[in-house]
Every structure is written in C-alpha cells, then in structure tokens.
Write an enzyme that holds these catalytic residues in place. Sequence first.
Site, PDB file in Angstrom:
ATOM      1  N   HIS A 165      -5.249  -4.639  -1.067  1.00  0.00           N
ATOM      2  CA  HIS A 165      -5.227  -3.552  -2.046  1.00  0.00           C
ATOM      3  C   HIS A 165      -5.369  -4.049  -3.483  1.00  0.00           C
ATOM      4  O   HIS A 165      -5.278  -3.254  -4.422  1.00  0.00           O
ATOM      5  CB  HIS A 165      -3.948  -2.737  -1.889  1.00  0.00           C
ATOM      6  CG  HIS A 165      -3.892  -2.001  -0.591  1.00  0.00           C
ATOM      7  ND1 HIS A 165      -4.417  -0.740  -0.408  1.00  0.00           N
ATOM      8  CD2 HIS A 165      -3.395  -2.372   0.619  1.00  0.00           C
ATOM      9  CE1 HIS A 165      -4.243  -0.358   0.849  1.00  0.00           C
ATOM     10  NE2 HIS A 165      -3.627  -1.331   1.491  1.00  0.00           N
TER      11      HIS A 165
ATOM     12  N   SER B 252       0.790  -1.224   0.000  1.00  0.00           N
ATOM     13  CA  SER B 252       0.000   0.000   0.000  1.00  0.00           C
ATOM     14  C   SER B 252       0.824   1.277   0.000  1.00  0.00           C
ATOM     15  O   SER B 252       0.339   2.323  -0.443  1.00  0.00           O
ATOM     16  CB  SER B 252      -0.934   0.013   1.205  1.00  0.00           C
ATOM     17  OG  SER B 252      -0.191   0.029   2.417  1.00  0.00           O
TER      18      SER B 252
ATOM     19  N   LYS C 120     -11.934  -1.528   0.893  1.00  0.00           N
ATOM     20  CA  LYS C 120     -11.137  -0.677   0.006  1.00  0.00           C
ATOM     21  C   LYS C 120     -11.837  -0.579  -1.345  1.00  0.00           C
ATOM     22  O   LYS C 120     -12.803   0.154  -1.486  1.00  0.00           O
ATOM     23  CB  LYS C 120      -9.711  -1.192  -0.056  1.00  0.00           C
ATOM     24  CG  LYS C 120      -8.992  -1.040   1.297  1.00  0.00           C
ATOM     25  CD  LYS C 120      -7.571  -1.479   1.260  1.00  0.00           C
ATOM     26  CE  LYS C 120      -6.821  -1.104   2.529  1.00  0.00           C
ATOM     27  NZ  LYS C 120      -7.398  -1.617   3.779  1.00  0.00           N
TER      28      LYS C 120
END
Length: 401
Positions: A225, A197, A253
């Site tokens: 992610h 990230s 996310k």
Amino acid sequence: MALQDSRGFDLEARLQEREQAGLRRDLTPVESVASRARVAADPKGEPADFATAQEQVLFSSNDYLGLAGDPAVVDAAARGARDVGAGAGASRLVVGDTPAHRSLECTLAAEKNTERALVFSSGYAANVGTITALSPDVIFSDAYNHASIIDGARLSGAAIEVYDHCNADALAERMADRAGAGTADESWLVVTDSVFSMDGDIAPLEELCDVAEEYGAWVMVDEAHATGVYDGGVVGERDLADRVQIQLGTLSKALGSQGGFVAGSQSCIEYLLNAARSFVFSTGLAPPAATAAERALALAPDRREALWRAVERLRTGLESHGYEVAGETHILPVLVGDREEAVALAERLAAHGIAAPAIRPPTVPDGTSRIRLAPRATHTDDELEQCLAAFGAAPMAGGRP
C-alpha cells in the site's frame, strides 16, 4: 444437479452460518475501473446487468493514483500485448522470461534502491513464495499483518511469534524471550507491512530495524500500500534500503496494473527464482501487466500531490461532521465499531451515490468495524464534496455523530 455423498460437504449450511454471523460477502460488479462507475447487483455467476445500475463514486479502490485507467498506462499495456504477447506463455524458468519482465524488474530495483527485483503473478504469491522459500526458524510477525504474510508464515513451518501491532518494544520482548531459551543457531525473520491497509498507519520501521539488528535478524517489509504513493515506498522515503533485507510490493494498487514483486540483493533474488514455488511453478506475469506497471511507475510522482490534497480534504471534512478518522496515510478508516451499524452506514452512503463498503470481522477485530475510505488522485472536488455530503446526510445510529 447436486451430488449427494456421505463424505461430501454441506456448503449451503456453511453459507447459512456465515449469513447468520454477518460474515457472508457478495461480489459487487462495477462497469469500469474509474473514480465514478455504475455498480450492479451480484448476478451470481452471470454477466452483470448495468442497464439499470446506479452510478456511484468509488471510494473503496486501491487504485490510489488513478492510474489503472490512465490512457498512457492503458496504451503501455496494449503495447506489451502487441509486442510481446497477451500472456507470458510459460514459467519464467522455461521460456516465459520476456523483455517486458526484465525491463520492469530493472526499473523496480532502481525504485527500491536494491541490486535486483523479481516479479510474481500477484502480491499474495510474492509473500507466500518468499517466506516459504526462506524457511526461517522463527518469524516475528506484526499482529495486523496481511493475510498473505500470515499464510506464508504458516506454510513455512517456522515458529511464529506475533508481536503487538506497530510496537517495537513488544518485538524486543519477544526476541529477548526467545534468545533466553538458548536458540542462538536459529534464523530469525521480522515481517511487517509498511502501510497497514485497514488502519491507515505506518510501521515504526527504524525502531524495528534497531531491534532486529541487535539480535541478528533479517527484516522483510511489505510495501503493497506504499508502492507508488511514497518515493521508493516508506523504506525508500526513510532511507532504510540498506537495513531492510527484503522489500515486497504490488503492481496492482497504486500502479494500477497486476502482480507483485520482491526486491533485494543479487543472491536473494537468484535464490528466490530457484526456490519460491509460487514463482517457479507459475506462468510468468502477463507482459501487458509488466509494461503497464513500468509506465505507471514513471507517472506516479506527478500524481502524489493531488492524492494528498484529496486525503486532507476528506479527513478534515469528516472530522468536522463528527466522525472519528484513524490512521496517518492515504487510507482513511472511519471508525464505527458495531458490525451491523457499519453495514447500515455503508448502505446509506450507497443510497447517496457513494460506494464505500463496510469492513467487518474477521478482516478487522471485533468491535472495530469501519468504513474504509480510499480517495484517488483523480477524484474531482465535486466528487470529494459529494462524499462528504453523503456522510453528513447519513449519520450513524445511536446519535453518533
């Protein structure tokens, strides 16, 4: 009234130490989860006042596909609350196992090409609960792994071998050293993020699997992610589902919801729902989060092209302004180096209507402070150009760029 006790904690002094070291953080209230929103000053526990707050374009969110505020996803959350309830009401092992959970888990298992999946209340809980439940003898961990992996490894009581970031040769050396010490009966677990990230790079998963298989180790990959951004995550896109024993991900996310999940074999999931304390002793994921995440999974493929166009436009534009942009993914770390310089650059960007806070140690190593840009699929061309114009008008100190 403050309580004074000789055995108490001087928290004000600790806060001052953080302040002096440049490590103190404050909350930054935003009015809505969108590409553009008003951003208020931290009211220190009081409701935020947005009446005089500046509207900014948000380039620091993990809502990569812009699904958190999508009407279809919001409607799905409302349907989950209406049909099932605002909360699960109990641990999943008591009476909190609802149709919303089961449907989402079947969809996730199909997405990850595994036999089964299990949802947790957060990605953090999924990592800590899974690693501690597996309780391996040795954990081989990438040097830049997420804090939830690090904490899970520490809590597991395993011996921890940290290998150089994204370096399969370094992993092989660690394993060779361990094997040479006569540890044939140990259980070994390799744990890595897929997309990192803060650096925007991707783990060499094929090579890591090669090394793990040579030594009989299991591989666990955190796709926090990557979930939604890549088809089946990086593991799925590279056709590695049969070589990675445990896949983790998050719903909070790119899927715009809340929660985490683990995907793997039937026996793996059945064991975790019995032994992962962060699952067993937590109320089940809120049904609206489950129904929202499932709808987002269906919408994700149609958003990816727009995301990658935004990423390419920003990277090209930033480099044309002389900035160094690291990574190879949808996360764009603009490298600054000095902590104070990164903070100053973030403040200048904010003055130009761009919310992109500085990332500083201990989140990243000393000397590598940066602005972490995260474009969304829903950023307009005008918003992308506003971001680039802000960087062009707010150069870093010291003549760079």
